[in-house]
Design a protein around this motif. Structure first.
Motif, PDB file in Angstrom:
ATOM      1  N   ALA A 329       1.094  -1.087   0.107  1.00  8.15           N
ATOM      2  CA  ALA A 329       0.266   0.404  -0.145  1.00  8.15           C
ATOM      3  C   ALA A 329       0.960   0.761  -0.090  1.00  8.15           C
ATOM      4  CB  ALA A 329      -0.972  -0.053   1.877  1.00  8.15           C
ATOM      5  N   VAL A 330       2.036   1.495   0.764  1.00 10.12           N
ATOM      6  CA  VAL A 330       2.647   2.711   0.556  1.00 10.12           C
ATOM      7  C   VAL A 330       3.934   2.886  -0.345  1.00 10.12           C
ATOM      8  CG1 VAL A 330       4.920   3.216   2.013  1.00 10.12           C
ATOM      9  CG2 VAL A 330       3.511   2.549   3.066  1.00 10.12           C
ATOM     10  N   ALA A 331       4.074   1.657  -0.779  1.00 12.30           N
ATOM     11  CA  ALA A 331       4.153   1.443  -2.556  1.00 12.30           C
ATOM     12  C   ALA A 331       3.528   2.521  -2.975  1.00 12.30           C
ATOM     13  CB  ALA A 331       4.710  -0.031  -2.710  1.00 12.30           C
ATOM     14  N   GLY A 332       2.101   1.428  -3.417  1.00 11.16           N
ATOM     15  CA  GLY A 332       1.409   2.121  -4.445  1.00 11.16           C
ATOM     16  C   GLY A 332       0.943   3.708  -4.233  1.00 11.16           C
ATOM     17  N   LEU A 333       1.100   4.579  -2.932  1.00  9.03           N
ATOM     18  CA  LEU A 333       0.773   5.327  -2.529  1.00  9.03           C
ATOM     19  C   LEU A 333       1.950   6.110  -3.387  1.00  9.03           C
ATOM     20  CD1 LEU A 333      -0.485   5.637   0.648  1.00  9.03           C
ATOM     21  CD2 LEU A 333      -1.820   6.065  -0.863  1.00  9.03           C
ATOM     22  N   ALA A 334       3.330   5.239  -3.280  1.00 13.38           N
ATOM     23  CA  ALA A 334       3.967   6.344  -3.343  1.00 13.38           C
ATOM     24  C   ALA A 334       4.701   6.321  -5.332  1.00 13.38           C
ATOM     25  CB  ALA A 334       5.458   5.467  -3.688  1.00 13.38           C
ATOM     26  N   LEU A 335       3.755   5.284  -6.242  1.00  9.98           N
ATOM     27  CA  LEU A 335       3.104   5.416  -7.721  1.00  9.98           C
ATOM     28  C   LEU A 335       2.011   6.159  -8.225  1.00  9.98           C
ATOM     29  CD1 LEU A 335       5.189   1.807  -7.873  1.00  9.98           C
ATOM     30  CD2 LEU A 335       6.192   3.827  -8.359  1.00  9.98           C
ATOM     31  N   LEU A 336       1.361   6.642  -7.403  1.00 11.56           N
ATOM     32  CA  LEU A 336      -0.069   6.690  -8.096  1.00 11.56           C
ATOM     33  C   LEU A 336       0.328   8.631  -8.634  1.00 11.56           C
ATOM     34  CD1 LEU A 336      -2.909   7.138  -4.924  1.00 11.56           C
ATOM     35  CD2 LEU A 336      -2.444   5.770  -7.449  1.00 11.56           C
ATOM     36  N   GLY A 337       1.309   9.141  -8.849  1.00 16.44           N
ATOM     37  CA  GLY A 337       1.609  10.570  -9.238  1.00 16.44           C
ATOM     38  C   GLY A 337       2.900  10.110 -10.330  1.00 16.44           C
ATOM     39  N   THR A 338       3.366   8.783 -10.886  1.00 26.04           N
ATOM     40  CA  THR A 338       4.059   8.613 -11.824  1.00 26.04           C
ATOM     41  C   THR A 338       2.855   7.595 -12.198  1.00 26.04           C
ATOM     42  OG1 THR A 338       5.709   8.624 -10.672  1.00 26.04           O
ATOM     43  CG2 THR A 338       5.315   7.197 -12.661  1.00 26.04           C
ATOM     44  N   PHE A 339       2.008   7.082 -11.515  1.00 22.03           N
ATOM     45  CA  PHE A 339       1.439   6.366 -12.626  1.00 22.03           C
ATOM     46  C   PHE A 339      -0.054   7.667 -13.414  1.00 22.03           C
ATOM     47  CE2 PHE A 339      -3.709   4.575 -12.146  1.00 22.03           C
ATOM     48  CZ  PHE A 339      -3.808   3.345 -13.418  1.00 22.03           C
ATOM     49  N   ALA A 340      -0.522   8.532 -12.813  1.00 21.33           N
ATOM     50  CA  ALA A 340      -0.959   9.227 -13.248  1.00 21.33           C
ATOM     51  C   ALA A 340      -0.906  10.023 -14.477  1.00 21.33           C
ATOM     52  CB  ALA A 340      -1.302   9.985 -12.453  1.00 21.33           C
ATOM     53  N   ALA A 341       0.641   9.760 -14.053  1.00 20.15           N
ATOM     54  CA  ALA A 341       1.365  11.292 -15.018  1.00 20.15           C
ATOM     55  C   ALA A 341       1.650  10.027 -16.465  1.00 20.15           C
ATOM     56  CB  ALA A 341       3.295  11.008 -15.076  1.00 20.15           C
ATOM     57  N   ALA A 342       1.798   8.584 -16.113  1.00 23.22           N
ATOM     58  CA  ALA A 342       1.971   7.245 -17.586  1.00 23.22           C
ATOM     59  C   ALA A 342       0.448   7.157 -18.308  1.00 23.22           C
ATOM     60  CB  ALA A 342       1.931   5.913 -16.873  1.00 23.22           C
ATOM     61  N   LEU A 343      -0.430   7.661 -17.153  1.00 20.25           N
ATOM     62  CA  LEU A 343      -2.201   7.777 -18.143  1.00 20.25           C
ATOM     63  C   LEU A 343      -1.999   9.040 -18.834  1.00 20.25           C
ATOM     64  CD1 LEU A 343      -4.481   5.336 -15.661  1.00 20.25           C
ATOM     65  CD2 LEU A 343      -3.329   4.653 -17.165  1.00 20.25           C
ATOM     66  N   MET A 344      -1.808  10.064 -18.673  1.00 25.24           N
ATOM     67  CA  MET A 344      -2.178  11.462 -18.945  1.00 25.24           C
ATOM     68  C   MET A 344      -1.375  11.042 -20.204  1.00 25.24           C
ATOM     69  SD  MET A 344      -1.479  13.866 -16.547  1.00 25.24           S
ATOM     70  CE  MET A 344      -2.320  15.197 -17.137  1.00 25.24           C
ATOM     71  N   GLY A 345       0.091  10.688 -20.625  1.00 24.41           N
ATOM     72  CA  GLY A 345       1.127  10.309 -21.562  1.00 24.41           C
ATOM     73  C   GLY A 345       0.482   9.408 -22.560  1.00 24.41           C
ATOM     74  N   ALA A 346       0.049   8.576 -22.020  1.00 20.03           N
ATOM     75  CA  ALA A 346      -0.237   7.028 -23.258  1.00 20.03           C
ATOM     76  C   ALA A 346      -1.724   7.551 -23.726  1.00 20.03           C
ATOM     77  CB  ALA A 346      -0.792   6.184 -22.413  1.00 20.03           C
ATOM     78  N   PHE A 347      -2.974   8.384 -22.917  1.00 20.30           N
ATOM     79  CA  PHE A 347      -3.979   8.355 -23.666  1.00 20.30           C
ATOM     80  C   PHE A 347      -4.079  10.221 -24.029  1.00 20.30           C
ATOM     81  CE2 PHE A 347      -4.631   5.431 -20.508  1.00 20.30           C
ATOM     82  CZ  PHE A 347      -4.468   3.843 -22.239  1.00 20.30           C
ATOM     83  N   ALA A 348      -3.306  11.052 -24.076  1.00 18.23           N
ATOM     84  CA  ALA A 348      -3.229  12.726 -24.407  1.00 18.23           C
ATOM     85  C   ALA A 348      -3.968  12.018 -25.873  1.00 18.23           C
ATOM     86  CB  ALA A 348      -2.141  13.759 -24.242  1.00 18.23           C
ATOM     87  N   ALA A 349      -2.761  11.406 -26.908  1.00 18.22           N
ATOM     88  CA  ALA A 349      -2.896  12.084 -28.067  1.00 18.22           C
ATOM     89  C   ALA A 349      -3.640  10.523 -28.710  1.00 18.22           C
ATOM     90  CB  ALA A 349      -1.988  11.799 -28.981  1.00 18.22           C
ATOM     91  N   VAL A 350      -5.037  11.638 -29.696  1.00 19.99           N
ATOM     92  CA  VAL A 350      -6.230  10.884 -30.364  1.00 19.99           C
ATOM     93  C   VAL A 350      -5.538   9.622 -30.930  1.00 19.99           C
ATOM     94  CG1 VAL A 350      -8.538  10.739 -31.423  1.00 19.99           C
ATOM     95  CG2 VAL A 350      -7.369  12.284 -29.851  1.00 19.99           C
ATOM     96  N   GLU A 351      -5.122   9.914 -32.237  1.00 25.87           N
ATOM     97  CA  GLU A 351      -4.068   8.875 -32.908  1.00 25.87           C
ATOM     98  C   GLU A 351      -3.428   7.882 -32.744  1.00 25.87           C
ATOM     99  OE1 GLU A 351      -1.349  12.474 -32.128  1.00 25.87           O
ATOM    100  OE2 GLU A 351      -3.297  12.212 -32.475  1.00 25.87           O
ATOM    101  N   THR A 352      -2.435   7.840 -31.339  1.00 26.76           N
ATOM    102  CA  THR A 352      -1.999   6.583 -30.728  1.00 26.76           C
ATOM    103  C   THR A 352      -3.251   5.969 -29.799  1.00 26.76           C
ATOM    104  OG1 THR A 352      -0.773   8.052 -29.276  1.00 26.76           O
ATOM    105  CG2 THR A 352       0.295   7.797 -31.519  1.00 26.76           C
ATOM    106  N   ARG A 353      -4.358   6.315 -29.600  1.00 24.81           N
ATOM    107  CA  ARG A 353      -5.279   6.035 -28.501  1.00 24.81           C
ATOM    108  C   ARG A 353      -5.511   4.668 -27.832  1.00 24.81           C
ATOM    109  NH1 ARG A 353      -9.674  10.462 -26.900  1.00 24.81           N
ATOM    110  NH2 ARG A 353      -7.701  11.523 -26.189  1.00 24.81           N
ATOM    111  N   ILE A 354      -5.513   3.732 -29.374  1.00 23.65           N
ATOM    112  CA  ILE A 354      -5.652   2.664 -29.964  1.00 23.65           C
ATOM    113  C   ILE A 354      -4.371   1.706 -29.351  1.00 23.65           C
ATOM    114  CG2 ILE A 354      -6.606   0.530 -30.758  1.00 23.65           C
ATOM    115  CD1 ILE A 354      -8.667   2.561 -30.033  1.00 23.65           C
TER     116      ILE A 354
END
Length: 398
Positions: A329-354
């Protein structure tokens, strides 16, 4: 030494200490969880944590003095999260995992000798790399909620302190969360009457494991661990230093981190790389107005990491007696910000979303073929889908 000179030294020294404290406490739980997931015993995990901290602490000092820049190193936190995600599918054993770590060290050294290989990693579409990282991190980021369901009284104080500290003391959120977790563990042990195993130790130790080169482990662990370490740590680490006006000594950094990874592998260390998130603490304004002296912050961070290595054994021992899921749980809390940034980077561009979505679900699914886990297949599927859709002139919405 004049008062002005002393003041000029004080700022980078303090910045280096803060860099080490934040870097160590914010992610050591991820490292422990990752090593345990691929077969390490508590003693082997303690050995890996200790070896990593000592070797990259020395590496920071060497690179900072040599380059006169605040070059900081770290263990691969996304890489450790990757190990957690593949733990259930990895059945080749701990020696095979150690062999994969050794291969990663060799690959990093080769990148230093042949920069074109680093360019090849950089050519992986960013959304695909970010989606793989997001899929890898998902299981750990779910851990706080799973721990809350299983051990609510142990988890609630940790979540409360993390949330409050994130609001008012963001830089110290994870150190304060760690302290809270340690207090919870002490109370838990006192109330439950659990006792330490006879072979538990509070002192740092080194445990040798003879590496075993296993094809499935090399493809399923070494390749994705190398990719995620390069894409999520080394390349961003260069960008962070560049943003503060420092040129990264790339060849020297890859030689030190690659050789360091190879050295720590038999002792249980998974990967060493350029620091990304914590690098800004040593390279930024907190290290003083004189940019030419901020390399001192790097040296201070390296020395501080060597001091923190002394408590690695005690931390692993505390983690071993913690309520089930609390360390994760502590490890997961430490990575939440990185996880959110990864999702934003992954799905921001429509052409690479799929392609990014395919990568994400494959990496998160636990998919296994030929003993090779989902992180590798997610990367393969994502790159193939990206190439196919681009060649066909299609987008994610067409």
């Amino acid at each position: 030494m004049t008062i002005r000179a002393q003041a000029g030294l004080r700022e980078p020294i303090i910045a280096g200490i803060v860099t080490a404290l934040v870097g160590f406490t914010s992610s050591f739980a991820v490292v422990i969880a990752g090593l345990r997931a691929v077969g390490a015993t508590p003693e082997q995990a303690a050995s890996g944590l200790f070896a990593l901290t000592v070797v990259f602490g020395i590496g920071i000092i060497v690179l900072s003095v040599r380059s006169r820049a605040p070059v900081t190193l770290a263990w691969s936190t996304p890489g450790a999260a990757l190990l957690v995600s593949m733990g259930a599918s990895h059945d080749a054993g701990w020696p095979a995992a150690v062999g994969a770590f050794l291969v990663v060290g060799g690959l990093i050294m080769v990148v230093g000798l042949i920069p074109a290989l680093g360019d090849l990693i950089a050519r992986i579409p960013t959304p695909i790399a970010q989606a793989m990282l997001g899929g890898v991190l998902l299981s750990l980021c779910l851990a706080p909620m799973e721990s809350l369901a299983a051990e609510p009284f142990a988890t609630l104080p940790v979540l409360a302190v993390w949330l409050a500290a994130t609001r008012w003391l963001a830089r110290w959120a994870m150190p304060l969360t760690l302290v809270t977790a340690l207090v919870v563990i002490v109370v838990y042990v006192s109330v439950s009457g659990n006792e330490l195993h006879a072979d538990s130790t509070w002192l740092p130790t080194l445990t040798w494991t003879t590496p075993q080169l296993d094809v499935a482990a090399i493809v399923g662990i070494a390749v994705p661990l190398f990719v995620v370490t390069m894409a999520a740590q080394n390349i961003p680490g260069v960008a962070v230093l560049s943003s503060f006006g420092y040129a990264t000594p790339w060849r020297a950094a890859m030689a030190v981190t690659g050789a360091g990874t190879a050295v720590v592998a038999p002792f249980g260390g998974h990967a060493i790389n350029l620091a990304a998130l914590s690098a800004a603490l040593a390279a930024g304004d907190e290290a003083g107005p004189d940019r030419s002296r901020r390399w001192i912050a790097g040296v201070s961070a390296g020395v501080s990491y060597l001091a923190l290595a002394a408590v690695s054994g005690a931390l692993v021992t505390m983690a071993a007696i913690a309520p089930g899921g609390l360390v994760e749980a502590v490890a997961g809390l430490a990575l939440l910000g990185t996880f959110a940034a990864a999702l934003m980077g992954a799905f921001a561009a429509v052409e690479t979303r799929i392609p990014a979505a395919l990568t994400f679900v494959a990496a998160a699914s636990g998919l296994t073929f030929f003993g090779i886990g989902g992180a590798f297949w997610g990367l393969v599927i994502g790159v193939a889908a990206h190439s196919a859709l681009r060649a066909g002139g299609r987008t994610a919405t067409s």
